[in-house]
Design a protein around this motif. Sequence first.
Motif, mmCIF file in Angstrom:
data_model
loop_
_atom_site.group_PDB
_atom_site.id
_atom_site.type_symbol
_atom_site.label_atom_id
_atom_site.label_comp_id
_atom_site.label_asym_id
_atom_site.label_seq_id
_atom_site.Cartn_x
_atom_site.Cartn_y
_atom_site.Cartn_z
ATOM 1 N N VAL A 57 6.908 -5.295 1.754
ATOM 2 C CA VAL A 57 6.004 -6.239 2.427
ATOM 3 C C VAL A 57 6.755 -7.503 2.832
ATOM 4 N N TRP A 58 7.573 -8.058 1.957
ATOM 5 C CA TRP A 58 8.313 -9.285 2.280
ATOM 6 C C TRP A 58 9.377 -9.047 3.342
ATOM 7 N N ILE A 59 10.088 -7.939 3.256
ATOM 8 C CA ILE A 59 11.117 -7.650 4.249
ATOM 9 C C ILE A 59 10.479 -7.414 5.609
ATOM 10 N N TYR A 60 9.363 -6.696 5.646
ATOM 11 C CA TYR A 60 8.671 -6.480 6.915
ATOM 12 C C TYR A 60 8.143 -7.805 7.481
ATOM 13 N N GLY A 61 7.646 -8.663 6.617
ATOM 14 C CA GLY A 61 7.151 -9.964 7.060
ATOM 15 C C GLY A 61 8.250 -10.833 7.637
ATOM 16 N N LEU A 62 9.412 -10.855 6.997
ATOM 17 C CA LEU A 62 10.544 -11.623 7.523
ATOM 18 C C LEU A 62 11.106 -11.006 8.793
ATOM 19 N N HIS A 63 11.049 -9.683 8.871
ATOM 20 C CA HIS A 63 11.560 -9.002 10.046
ATOM 21 C C HIS A 63 10.714 -9.322 11.282
#
Length: 66
Positions: A57-63
């Motif tokens: 979730v965090w990596i997708y959000g930053l991406h």
Amino acid sequence: MKMHKKCPNCSQSLEPEPGFYTGAMYVSYAFQVAIIIAVITTTNVLGIDGSLEWYIVWIYGLHSFQ
């Protein structure tokens, strides 16, 4: 809807160089690796013990800001 192979005025080639998209792929991969390392390092420094779903979730959000 056809694109000219050469400029009608100066005869410069309008086709991309060989390897143009490969270079873009390497740069994109480097950005993704940097984001993943930043998220994992930050969570470890802050002492947050996240699950795999939490990291995704965090990596997708930053991406999405890229």
